[in-house]
Write a protein that holds these residues in place. Sequence first.
Motif, PDB file in Angstrom:
ATOM      1  N   GLN A 109       0.264  -1.069   0.197  1.00  0.00           N
ATOM      2  CA  GLN A 109      -0.034   0.172  -0.322  1.00  0.00           C
ATOM      3  C   GLN A 109       0.741   1.241  -0.281  1.00  0.00           C
ATOM      4  O   GLN A 109       1.945   0.941   0.856  1.00  0.00           O
ATOM      5  N   ARG A 110       0.332   2.050  -0.863  1.00  0.00           N
ATOM      6  CA  ARG A 110       1.417   3.841  -0.836  1.00  0.00           C
ATOM      7  C   ARG A 110       2.375   4.131   0.723  1.00  0.00           C
ATOM      8  O   ARG A 110       3.099   4.550   0.415  1.00  0.00           O
ATOM      9  N   ASN A 111       0.685   4.040   1.554  1.00  0.00           N
ATOM     10  CA  ASN A 111       1.169   4.539   3.280  1.00  0.00           C
ATOM     11  C   ASN A 111       1.810   3.324   4.315  1.00  0.00           C
ATOM     12  O   ASN A 111       1.602   3.413   4.547  1.00  0.00           O
ATOM     13  N   SER A 112       2.122   2.145   3.317  1.00  0.00           N
ATOM     14  CA  SER A 112       2.522   1.139   3.957  1.00  0.00           C
ATOM     15  C   SER A 112       3.168  -0.301   3.327  1.00  0.00           C
ATOM     16  O   SER A 112       2.745  -1.074   2.554  1.00  0.00           O
ATOM     17  N   PRO A 113       3.868   0.135   2.802  1.00  0.00           N
ATOM     18  CA  PRO A 113       4.741  -0.647   1.708  1.00  0.00           C
ATOM     19  C   PRO A 113       4.958  -1.912   2.469  1.00  0.00           C
ATOM     20  O   PRO A 113       5.207  -2.440   4.094  1.00  0.00           O
ATOM     21  N   VAL A 114       4.543  -2.921   1.888  1.00  0.00           N
ATOM     22  CA  VAL A 114       4.782  -4.494   2.538  1.00  0.00           C
ATOM     23  C   VAL A 114       6.550  -4.737   2.239  1.00  0.00           C
ATOM     24  O   VAL A 114       7.491  -4.023   1.139  1.00  0.00           O
ATOM     25  N   PRO A 115       6.942  -5.341   3.448  1.00  0.00           N
ATOM     26  CA  PRO A 115       8.726  -5.456   3.501  1.00  0.00           C
ATOM     27  C   PRO A 115       9.337  -6.354   3.048  1.00  0.00           C
ATOM     28  O   PRO A 115       8.759  -7.814   3.499  1.00  0.00           O
ATOM     29  N   ASN A 116      10.600  -7.083   2.940  1.00  0.00           N
ATOM     30  CA  ASN A 116      11.651  -7.842   3.311  1.00  0.00           C
ATOM     31  C   ASN A 116      10.433  -8.616   1.961  1.00  0.00           C
ATOM     32  O   ASN A 116      10.699 -10.434   2.701  1.00  0.00           O
ATOM     33  N   ILE A 117      10.173  -8.756   0.721  1.00  0.00           N
ATOM     34  CA  ILE A 117      10.387  -9.751   0.538  1.00  0.00           C
ATOM     35  C   ILE A 117      11.516 -10.144  -0.854  1.00  0.00           C
ATOM     36  O   ILE A 117      11.834  -9.075  -1.006  1.00  0.00           O
ATOM     37  N   THR A 118      11.755 -11.261  -1.187  1.00  0.00           N
ATOM     38  CA  THR A 118      12.745 -12.256  -2.160  1.00  0.00           C
ATOM     39  C   THR A 118      12.219 -12.026  -3.065  1.00  0.00           C
ATOM     40  O   THR A 118      11.373 -13.228  -2.817  1.00  0.00           O
ATOM     41  N   ILE A 119      12.938 -12.063  -3.970  1.00  0.00           N
ATOM     42  CA  ILE A 119      11.790 -12.928  -5.585  1.00  0.00           C
ATOM     43  C   ILE A 119      14.012 -13.057  -6.417  1.00  0.00           C
ATOM     44  O   ILE A 119      14.349 -12.313  -6.451  1.00  0.00           O
ATOM     45  N   SER A 120      13.668 -14.875  -6.878  1.00  0.00           N
ATOM     46  CA  SER A 120      15.088 -14.690  -7.211  1.00  0.00           C
ATOM     47  C   SER A 120      14.877 -16.630  -8.263  1.00  0.00           C
ATOM     48  O   SER A 120      14.075 -17.213  -7.462  1.00  0.00           O
ATOM     49  N   ASP A 121      16.118 -17.105  -8.832  1.00  0.00           N
ATOM     50  CA  ASP A 121      16.432 -17.734  -9.205  1.00  0.00           C
ATOM     51  C   ASP A 121      15.563 -17.981 -10.198  1.00  0.00           C
ATOM     52  O   ASP A 121      14.968 -18.933  -9.903  1.00  0.00           O
ATOM     53  N   LEU A 122      14.987 -17.028 -11.074  1.00  0.00           N
ATOM     54  CA  LEU A 122      14.090 -17.939 -12.204  1.00  0.00           C
ATOM     55  C   LEU A 122      13.658 -17.187 -13.110  1.00  0.00           C
ATOM     56  O   LEU A 122      14.226 -15.747 -13.260  1.00  0.00           O
ATOM     57  N   THR A 123      13.295 -17.768 -14.333  1.00  0.00           N
ATOM     58  CA  THR A 123      12.866 -16.818 -15.994  1.00  0.00           C
ATOM     59  C   THR A 123      11.201 -16.210 -16.202  1.00  0.00           C
ATOM     60  O   THR A 123      10.383 -17.059 -15.387  1.00  0.00           O
ATOM     61  N   VAL A 124      11.805 -15.048 -16.273  1.00  0.00           N
ATOM     62  CA  VAL A 124       9.884 -14.271 -16.514  1.00  0.00           C
ATOM     63  C   VAL A 124       9.779 -13.804 -17.305  1.00  0.00           C
ATOM     64  O   VAL A 124      10.641 -13.414 -18.411  1.00  0.00           O
ATOM     65  N   THR A 125       9.055 -14.207 -19.025  1.00  0.00           N
ATOM     66  CA  THR A 125       9.242 -14.123 -20.390  1.00  0.00           C
ATOM     67  C   THR A 125       7.929 -14.085 -20.769  1.00  0.00           C
ATOM     68  O   THR A 125       7.273 -15.054 -20.498  1.00  0.00           O
ATOM     69  N   GLY A 126       7.978 -13.303 -22.375  1.00  0.00           N
ATOM     70  CA  GLY A 126       7.276 -13.378 -22.496  1.00  0.00           C
ATOM     71  C   GLY A 126       6.054 -12.361 -22.185  1.00  0.00           C
ATOM     72  O   GLY A 126       4.312 -12.364 -22.801  1.00  0.00           O
ATOM     73  N   PHE A 127       5.678 -11.657 -21.342  1.00  0.00           N
ATOM     74  CA  PHE A 127       4.906 -10.806 -21.092  1.00  0.00           C
ATOM     75  C   PHE A 127       4.166  -9.945 -21.566  1.00  0.00           C
ATOM     76  O   PHE A 127       5.006  -9.204 -22.103  1.00  0.00           O
ATOM     77  N   SER A 128       3.070  -9.447 -21.812  1.00  0.00           N
ATOM     78  CA  SER A 128       2.634  -8.276 -22.777  1.00  0.00           C
ATOM     79  C   SER A 128       3.391  -6.588 -22.428  1.00  0.00           C
ATOM     80  O   SER A 128       3.515  -5.659 -22.514  1.00  0.00           O
ATOM     81  N   GLN A 129       3.458  -6.771 -20.622  1.00  0.00           N
ATOM     82  CA  GLN A 129       3.267  -5.386 -20.104  1.00  0.00           C
ATOM     83  C   GLN A 129       5.183  -5.796 -19.437  1.00  0.00           C
ATOM     84  O   GLN A 129       6.108  -6.214 -19.763  1.00  0.00           O
ATOM     85  N   ASP A 130       5.281  -6.318 -17.716  1.00  0.00           N
ATOM     86  CA  ASP A 130       6.638  -6.362 -17.749  1.00  0.00           C
ATOM     87  C   ASP A 130       6.428  -7.343 -17.108  1.00  0.00           C
ATOM     88  O   ASP A 130       5.729  -8.466 -16.421  1.00  0.00           O
ATOM     89  N   GLY A 131       7.770  -8.477 -17.013  1.00  0.00           N
ATOM     90  CA  GLY A 131       8.040  -9.605 -16.338  1.00  0.00           C
ATOM     91  C   GLY A 131       7.661  -9.414 -14.973  1.00  0.00           C
ATOM     92  O   GLY A 131       7.407 -10.608 -14.620  1.00  0.00           O
ATOM     93  N   LEU A 132       8.297  -8.477 -14.379  1.00  0.00           N
ATOM     94  CA  LEU A 132       7.460  -8.706 -12.832  1.00  0.00           C
ATOM     95  C   LEU A 132       7.836  -6.926 -12.655  1.00  0.00           C
ATOM     96  O   LEU A 132       9.021  -5.581 -12.659  1.00  0.00           O
ATOM     97  N   TRP A 133       6.849  -6.600 -11.862  1.00  0.00           N
ATOM     98  CA  TRP A 133       6.877  -5.026 -11.350  1.00  0.00           C
ATOM     99  C   TRP A 133       6.134  -4.829  -9.961  1.00  0.00           C
ATOM    100  O   TRP A 133       5.864  -6.473  -9.761  1.00  0.00           O
ATOM    101  N   SER A 134       6.659  -4.242  -9.921  1.00  0.00           N
ATOM    102  CA  SER A 134       6.460  -4.182  -7.799  1.00  0.00           C
ATOM    103  C   SER A 134       5.966  -2.765  -7.417  1.00  0.00           C
ATOM    104  O   SER A 134       6.789  -1.745  -8.219  1.00  0.00           O
ATOM    105  N   MET A 135       5.603  -2.681  -6.254  1.00  0.00           N
ATOM    106  CA  MET A 135       4.769  -0.747  -6.000  1.00  0.00           C
ATOM    107  C   MET A 135       4.957  -0.981  -4.615  1.00  0.00           C
ATOM    108  O   MET A 135       4.329  -2.213  -3.973  1.00  0.00           O
TER     109      MET A 135
END
Length: 373
Positions: A109-135
């Motif tokens: 959430q804009r005023n409550s960011p989600v903490p300490n997430i890890t994304i690793s060791d994989l492939t994202v491919t062929g999506f119409s927008q972003d492979g990995l998007w974070s907010m």
Amino acid sequence: MMKCHSAYLACMAALLGTGLSATPAAAAHHTVVVHPGGSIQKAVNAARPGDTVLVLAGTFHESITVKTPGLTLRGVGRRTVIKPSTKKAAPHRRKGCLESGEGICVIGQRNSPVPNITISDLTVTGFSQDGLWSMATDHLIVQRVTATDNGRRGISQEHSTRGVFRDNTARDNRDAGLYLANTTKSKAGATDTHGTVIERNHLMGNRSGLTILRLRNLTITRNYLTGNCAGMFVVSDENKPKAGSLAISKNIVRQNNKYCAKIARLPFLQGSGIVLTGAENTVVTENLITGNSGKSPLSGGIVLFKSYVGAKNERNRISGNQLANNNPADLVNQEAAKSNNTFQGNSCQASKPTGLCSSNSHGSTRFGHNNRT
């Protein structure tokens, strides 16, 4: 007293023997394994803070949304492949990661960011927008992720702090390979990332290898950028504070000579190494920049470009870089002659205007890059 003390110790030993203690044990963290044919999203939904979702080798056709604090989503390397779903979302569903055309979404959430997430060791491919998007994240770690052939960006982040982007590969994405911004949908002054780190990434064949839009306080080091239309962009505009207070060092920026057509507020791109437009208080040092050649207004090895909305580069220091065979010049300063940007100790052959190179600055540069492709 001795009898009472002995009885007390015996009682405590009995209590501890039954699993009771004065302080409760911390909740155990679990690893949930996703096999080929399984649902990554279902595993993520079932996970609790601190858990790991381990995705085995295979191809998974789905989009994944991650909102759980402390979660690790990990594959087993490039053999864990995430591609777009072959199913269409129900028309009544609220628009989410799948409907937006993203591969993996990490959302707080804009005023409550989600903490300490890890994304690793994989492939994202062929999506119409972003492979990995974070907010709206805090201390998101993205490492050893391969993002290829996505319709917009490979890996992107907005309105977040303390991110770490390390040892990723972003290749042949239509826009930026790696993209960090305060926000894309609305204009605002630059925000402080509180020390985001971008290091040892391989960024190849994108429109821009790396784009930093209206952000401050980042470290960008030991990345390898080649075959893009532009290697690296640091972008600000008419809003304040400006983008800046960046440390850009020990990157290899080589032959970013792909052609990309012009877009709104930006001319065609070809042959740009590192471009600063509207930046301030940024240090660009000890980079190796070679063979970037083109005829765009933004072409050259290191280019200081006054943006089309009039944002000036101010108080930036360009020092100790090694540049060669960049065209129209190794160093290009399009700011006014009396600008307060400084060029010092750069080993190069030609500059616009002349006099920005230091003829007595020579030597080899070794950055210890991992040259995986």
